[in-house]
Design a protein around this motif. Sequence first.
Motif, PDB file in Angstrom:
ATOM      1  N   VAL A 229      -9.217   0.810   1.924  1.00 10.53           N
ATOM      2  CA  VAL A 229     -10.261   1.001   2.922  1.00 10.53           C
ATOM      3  C   VAL A 229     -11.610   1.200   2.234  1.00 10.53           C
ATOM      4  CG1 VAL A 229      -9.824   3.490   3.121  1.00 10.53           C
ATOM      5  CG2 VAL A 229     -10.915   2.294   4.997  1.00 10.53           C
TER       6      VAL A 229
ATOM      7  N   GLU B 161      -9.818  -2.906   4.656  1.00 11.15           N
ATOM      8  CA  GLU B 161     -10.354  -2.596   5.981  1.00 11.15           C
ATOM      9  C   GLU B 161     -11.677  -1.865   5.809  1.00 11.15           C
ATOM     10  OE1 GLU B 161      -9.090  -3.387   8.996  1.00 11.15           O
ATOM     11  OE2 GLU B 161      -7.374  -4.383   8.091  1.00 11.15           O
TER      12      GLU B 161
ATOM     13  N   SER C 230     -13.402  -5.060  15.916  1.00  9.88           N
ATOM     14  CA  SER C 230     -12.492  -5.103  14.775  1.00  9.88           C
ATOM     15  C   SER C 230     -12.828  -4.056  13.712  1.00  9.88           C
ATOM     16  CB  SER C 230     -12.521  -6.492  14.130  1.00  9.88           C
ATOM     17  OG  SER C 230     -13.814  -6.760  13.626  1.00  9.88           O
TER      18      SER C 230
ATOM     19  N   VAL D 118      -5.533   4.254   8.721  1.00  8.96           N
ATOM     20  CA  VAL D 118      -5.843   2.936   8.164  1.00  8.96           C
ATOM     21  C   VAL D 118      -4.936   2.622   6.973  1.00  8.96           C
ATOM     22  CG1 VAL D 118      -7.611   1.571   6.984  1.00  8.96           C
ATOM     23  CG2 VAL D 118      -8.227   2.946   8.958  1.00  8.96           C
TER      24      VAL D 118
ATOM     25  N   ILE E 171      -2.127  -0.448   6.601  1.00 10.12           N
ATOM     26  CA  ILE E 171      -2.166  -1.423   5.498  1.00 10.12           C
ATOM     27  C   ILE E 171      -0.823  -1.457   4.780  1.00 10.12           C
ATOM     28  CG2 ILE E 171      -3.179  -1.894   3.238  1.00 10.12           C
ATOM     29  CD1 ILE E 171      -5.852  -0.822   4.402  1.00 10.12           C
TER      30      ILE E 171
END
Length: 184
Positions: free
Chosen positions: A50, A74, A90, A110, A114
Amino acid sequence: MNTSIVIALPKIEDAKKIRGILTRHGFSVAMVCSTGANALSGISELDGGVLICGYRLSDMYYRDLLENLPEYFELLLLGSAKVIREAPSSVLCVEMPMRAVDLVNTVNMVLTQIERRWKKERKRPKPRSWKEQNYISNAKMLLMQRNHLSEEEAYRYIQKCSMDSGTNMVETAQMVLMLLYDSV
């Protein structure tokens, strides 16, 4: 694969404070920087994770980062309510001023997503090569001609033999071809 956290904020002091919060909650931060170029450079050497960034860095906006972000990373945007309203759906966001628990929970979510995606991709079978597919097709054709089976029946026969013998379908198709050609 290892998930990583990269923090890119215009003020390096703010980025270091966020690193401190995340570190206290058991996360490992791979990199802290103040420019988008540095963030992208550092991310290119990491497996995935992230990127926590602000709306505007000294060299680019978060949308520029988003466009250049690899698919295995992300973006988590830290911004005001107005910035968050204008952000694409998104993009994950945490509203500033933020509570540490909101940041920690979002980062945890997050990273978990992933890792789940990676596990799913590892479980997915590799696509067969043209050569492997050709073995199966030829074995099906031969079974269809010799034993008067439909294509689906021939495929199921190879599949069942494969499961019964504990070999993959390509090896089974090769065995079927050898046995049928040897009987000619």
